[in-house]
Every structure is written in C-alpha cells, then in structure tokens.
Design an enzyme around this catalytic site. Structure first.
Site, PDB file in Angstrom:
ATOM      1  N   THR A   1       1.004  -1.303   0.225  1.00  0.00           N
ATOM      2  CA  THR A   1       0.028  -0.174  -0.386  1.00  0.00           C
ATOM      3  C   THR A   1       0.679   1.343   0.133  1.00  0.00           C
ATOM      4  OG1 THR A   1      -0.246  -0.708   2.573  1.00  0.00           O
ATOM      5  CG2 THR A   1      -2.259  -0.981   1.314  1.00  0.00           C
TER       6      THR A   1
ATOM      7  N   GLN B   1       0.827 -13.308  -1.716  1.00  0.00           N
ATOM      8  CA  GLN B   1      -0.510 -13.545  -2.163  1.00  0.00           C
ATOM      9  C   GLN B   1      -1.294 -13.013  -3.327  1.00  0.00           C
ATOM     10  OE1 GLN B   1      -1.920 -13.251   1.690  1.00  0.00           O
ATOM     11  NE2 GLN B   1      -3.828 -13.809   1.122  1.00  0.00           N
TER      12      GLN B   1
ATOM     13  N   HIS C   1      -1.432 -16.421  -5.544  1.00  0.00           N
ATOM     14  CA  HIS C   1      -2.501 -16.192  -6.662  1.00  0.00           C
ATOM     15  C   HIS C   1      -1.981 -15.642  -7.531  1.00  0.00           C
ATOM     16  CE1 HIS C   1      -4.635 -15.434  -2.222  1.00  0.00           C
ATOM     17  NE2 HIS C   1      -4.137 -16.872  -2.852  1.00  0.00           N
TER      18      HIS C   1
ATOM     19  N   CYS D   1      -3.138 -17.747 -21.967  1.00  0.00           N
ATOM     20  CA  CYS D   1      -4.116 -18.422 -22.097  1.00  0.00           C
ATOM     21  C   CYS D   1      -4.230 -19.115 -21.137  1.00  0.00           C
ATOM     22  CB  CYS D   1      -3.342 -19.278 -23.768  1.00  0.00           C
ATOM     23  SG  CYS D   1      -4.710 -20.269 -23.985  1.00  0.00           S
TER      24      CYS D   1
HETATM   25  P1  NAD Z   1      -6.548  -8.330   2.417  1.00  0.00           P
HETATM   26  O1  NAD Z   1      -6.300  -7.168   1.324  1.00  0.00           O
HETATM   27  O2  NAD Z   1      -7.463  -8.693   2.803  1.00  0.00           O
HETATM   28  O3  NAD Z   1      -5.308  -7.449   3.430  1.00  0.00           O
HETATM   29  C1  NAD Z   1      -4.298  -6.078   3.688  1.00  0.00           C
HETATM   30  C2  NAD Z   1      -4.406  -6.369   5.117  1.00  0.00           C
HETATM   31  O4  NAD Z   1      -3.111  -5.825   5.002  1.00  0.00           O
HETATM   32  C3  NAD Z   1      -5.501  -5.502   6.125  1.00  0.00           C
HETATM   33  O5  NAD Z   1      -5.521  -6.253   7.016  1.00  0.00           O
HETATM   34  C4  NAD Z   1      -4.617  -4.274   6.051  1.00  0.00           C
HETATM   35  O6  NAD Z   1      -5.305  -3.808   7.327  1.00  0.00           O
HETATM   36  C5  NAD Z   1      -3.694  -4.527   6.334  1.00  0.00           C
HETATM   37  N1  NAD Z   1      -2.615  -3.219   5.953  1.00  0.00           N
HETATM   38  C6  NAD Z   1      -3.239  -2.675   4.492  1.00  0.00           C
HETATM   39  N2  NAD Z   1      -1.463  -1.121   4.491  1.00  0.00           N
HETATM   40  C7  NAD Z   1      -1.501  -1.716   5.349  1.00  0.00           C
HETATM   41  C8  NAD Z   1       0.413  -1.166   6.242  1.00  0.00           C
HETATM   42  N3  NAD Z   1       0.510   0.213   5.022  1.00  0.00           N
HETATM   43  N4  NAD Z   1       0.737  -1.032   7.685  1.00  0.00           N
HETATM   44  C9  NAD Z   1       0.207  -2.084   7.589  1.00  0.00           C
HETATM   45  N5  NAD Z   1      -1.166  -2.852   7.471  1.00  0.00           N
HETATM   46  C10 NAD Z   1      -1.746  -2.160   6.234  1.00  0.00           C
HETATM   47  O7  NAD Z   1      -5.780  -8.362   0.779  1.00  0.00           O
HETATM   48  P2  NAD Z   1      -4.625  -9.971   1.578  1.00  0.00           P
HETATM   49  O8  NAD Z   1      -4.476 -10.283   3.088  1.00  0.00           O
HETATM   50  O9  NAD Z   1      -3.277  -9.848   0.685  1.00  0.00           O
HETATM   51  O10 NAD Z   1      -6.008 -11.212   0.573  1.00  0.00           O
HETATM   52  C11 NAD Z   1      -6.899 -10.540  -0.479  1.00  0.00           C
HETATM   53  C12 NAD Z   1      -5.502 -10.701  -2.035  1.00  0.00           C
HETATM   54  O11 NAD Z   1      -5.741  -9.135  -2.291  1.00  0.00           O
HETATM   55  C13 NAD Z   1      -4.776 -11.436  -2.325  1.00  0.00           C
HETATM   56  O12 NAD Z   1      -4.993 -12.966  -2.767  1.00  0.00           O
HETATM   57  C14 NAD Z   1      -4.097 -10.803  -3.504  1.00  0.00           C
HETATM   58  O13 NAD Z   1      -4.372 -11.284  -4.583  1.00  0.00           O
HETATM   59  C15 NAD Z   1      -4.612  -9.789  -4.010  1.00  0.00           C
HETATM   60  N6  NAD Z   1      -4.119  -8.360  -3.881  1.00  0.00           N
HETATM   61  C16 NAD Z   1      -2.562  -7.928  -4.107  1.00  0.00           C
HETATM   62  C17 NAD Z   1      -2.311  -6.391  -4.186  1.00  0.00           C
HETATM   63  C18 NAD Z   1      -1.190  -6.505  -4.748  1.00  0.00           C
HETATM   64  O14 NAD Z   1      -0.216  -7.698  -5.510  1.00  0.00           O
HETATM   65  N7  NAD Z   1      -0.453  -5.619  -4.115  1.00  0.00           N
HETATM   66  C19 NAD Z   1      -3.456  -5.946  -4.439  1.00  0.00           C
HETATM   67  C20 NAD Z   1      -4.821  -5.955  -4.138  1.00  0.00           C
HETATM   68  C21 NAD Z   1      -5.446  -7.777  -4.133  1.00  0.00           C
END
Ligand code: NAD
Length: 253
Positions: free
Chosen positions: A33, A106, A126, A134
């Site tokens: 993030t 993930q 993932h 494909c």
């Molecule tokens: P999620 O969105 O469910 O959880 C993210 C977690 O990170 C949350 O619990 C949040 O509280 C925490 N968080 C966010 N920013 C933070 C920070 N700066 N400091 C501390 N904590 C922080 O994501 P997930 O558990 O990875 O699972 C969901 C799916 O999301 C995965 O399968 C993945 O494929 C996909 N995804 C990936 C990306 C990426 O590749 N960057 C982005 C979005 C979603």
C-alpha cells in the site's frame, strides 16, 4: 503477545530475527500500500469499488472478460509506477544476508522480484498480474499485446494458438491453486523457525492456512498488520503498526 508500542515491537522482532536460522515471510496486499497499490479490504480498497469476477464467470462470458481487462488496464499506471517499499526492501536485505530462503506471497504485483529476489525465490500463491496467460494452453502474453488487440477489436482477445481466453496470470476466486507453489509453501512453512505474516487480512484460504501450519510445526509466528486479524491469538508477537515503519529499521544499506 501484542507489542505495546512500535519501538518495543521492532526490538522484539529484531531479537527474533537475530536468533532465527530460517525465516519465511508471508506477504499480503498491505506490504504494497505504501507503494501506491490499494489493498482489497481496507477503506478505499479495490473491493469497496469493484465486485471480484470469479473464474467461471470469466470463462463463460465475453462481457466479463472485457470488464476484467478494462479494470486491469485502468490499474496499469499504478502497477507500472510502483517501486518496492520499505517492507520489500527489508525482506530483500534479510534474503541477501542468508536468513530468508524464499518469500511466500499472495501479491500479484511483482514487487518482491523488483526488490532483488530472483523469480524462483518468490512463491506466488495467487499468480502475477504483470503478464498474461492463455487459460487453455498456458501461452504467455505481454500486456501491451493484449491492450493492442483489445483496442483493435473492442474486446478481450483469445489465444492465437488455441482460441481459449487470455487472462492476467493471476488466480481468481474459483480457480485452482497452483500445485507446485502450494507444495513449496507447505515445505517452507514446516521447515522455518520464524514465520512473519505481513499485511494480510488472513481471510483468503487456503493461503491463510500457512501461518497456522508454521506455528503447528514449531515456528515462532509474528503478525504485522495495522488491524487485528483472526490469527492474532496464536501469534508469539503481533505488531499492530504500519509495515514500512516496522520493517524500515531492517532495510540496511
Ligand atoms: P487484504 O486487502 O485482504 O488485506 C490487506 C491487509 O493489510 C489488511 O488487513 C490491512 O489492515 C493491512 N494493511 C494495509 N496497509 C497496511 C500498512 N501500511 N501497514 C500495516 N498493515 C496494512 O489483502 P490480502 O490479505 O493480501 O488478500 C487479498 C488478495 O488481495 C490476495 O489474494 C492478493 O492476490 C490480492 N491483492 C494483491 C495486491 C497486490 O499485489 N499488491 C493488491 C490488492 C489485492
């Protein structure tokens, strides 16, 4: 145990890292993030705006495929501009120091590779959204090829070899998990003595089973997340703070 503040959490984590031989990090969207990529479940996250498109819908419907690719193209600037954050760089430093054999992720954003992990040291549960495949024969396609075809035909393209749909190389809901990655993640979770879950809500299964598996196999478990997770109760250390702030001290030079 929940760290009472950031500093004591970082100190305790430092001690645990120093005394561990094999550390396995397990990362989720939260580590990216600070790189500008929104996570799924935080306020403002991707799912607060878009309902996910399950795999069977993608396969069955041209409209779903078009929508899925439109969403991906809309995110391209964000993915293309993202650079590894402090969390990625700290893990890469510990990898160089020989403490981390591989990272289980993930995430689909390729940022662990960009931070210095060789591709075969990033276990992507993932998949990866920075290229396409494909869904029939597995042929790899670059995104700019997909974009050109989409712009030309006004619709998501099929494979030039077998006519099956082309999809980002990610695992959607309802799609089978990659067997080799699941196997390697299982082995690492069982072999490590310190497992660190970083920025995952720990609600997406089967991926969320790995922290528990590591704990049951005798590893110490650390959870870093600014929000509570369902697995905090079994963790040896919970650091409920920002990931960049927590892992920044481990980036090194
Ligand atoms: P999620 O969105 O469910 O959880 C993210 C977690 O990170 C949350 O619990 C949040 O509280 C925490 N968080 C966010 N920013 C933070 C920070 N700066 N400091 C501390 N904590 C922080 O994501 P997930 O558990 O990875 O699972 C969901 C799916 O999301 C995965 O399968 C993945 O494929 C996909 N995804 C990936 C990306 C990426 O590749 N960057 C982005 C979005 C979603």
């Amino acid at each position: 145990m929940i760290a009472k503040d950031l500093q004591s959490g970082v100190e305790r984590l430092g001690d645990m890292i120093a005394s561990a031989d094999i550390i396995v990090p397990f990362t989720g969207a939260g580590i990216s993030t600070e790189c500008g990529i929104p996570d799924f479940r935080s306020p403002g996250g991707i799912w607060t705006r878009n309902r996910p498109i399950p795999f069977d819908e993608f396969v069955a419907s041209q409209e779903a495929r078009d929508e899925s690719w439109r969403r991906r193209f809309a995110m391209e600037e964000v993915f293309a501009a993202a650079r590894p954050g402090r969390g990625h760089r700290a893990l890469a430093a510990l990898h160089r120091a020989g403490k981390i054999p591989a990272v289980i992720t993930q995430n689909i954003d390729n940022l662990h590779q960009a931070s210095g992990f060789a591709a075969d040291r990033v276990i992507e549960l993932h998949g990866n959204t920075t290229y396409a495949r494909c869904i029939g024969c597995g042929q790899v396609y670059q995104l700019d090829w997909v974009k050109r075809r989409f712009d030309q035909d006004g619709a998501a393209p099929d494979c030039t070899g077998c006519d099956e749909p082309v999809k980002t190389a990610t695992i959607s809901f309802g799609q089978a998990m990659p067997e080799e990655e699941m196997q390697r993640a299982t082995e690492l979770s069982q072999a490590c003595d310190l497992f660190i879950a970083i920025g995952s809500s720990l609600v997406v299964w089967p991926a969320a089973g790995f922290p528990m598996m590591a704990k049951r196999s005798g590893a110490r478990l650390v959870i870093i997340n600014r929000e509570p997770t369902e697995q905090d109760a079994i963790a040896d250390l919970v650091i409920r703070h920002d990931i960049g702030e927590t892992l920044g001290p481990f980036v090194g030079n």
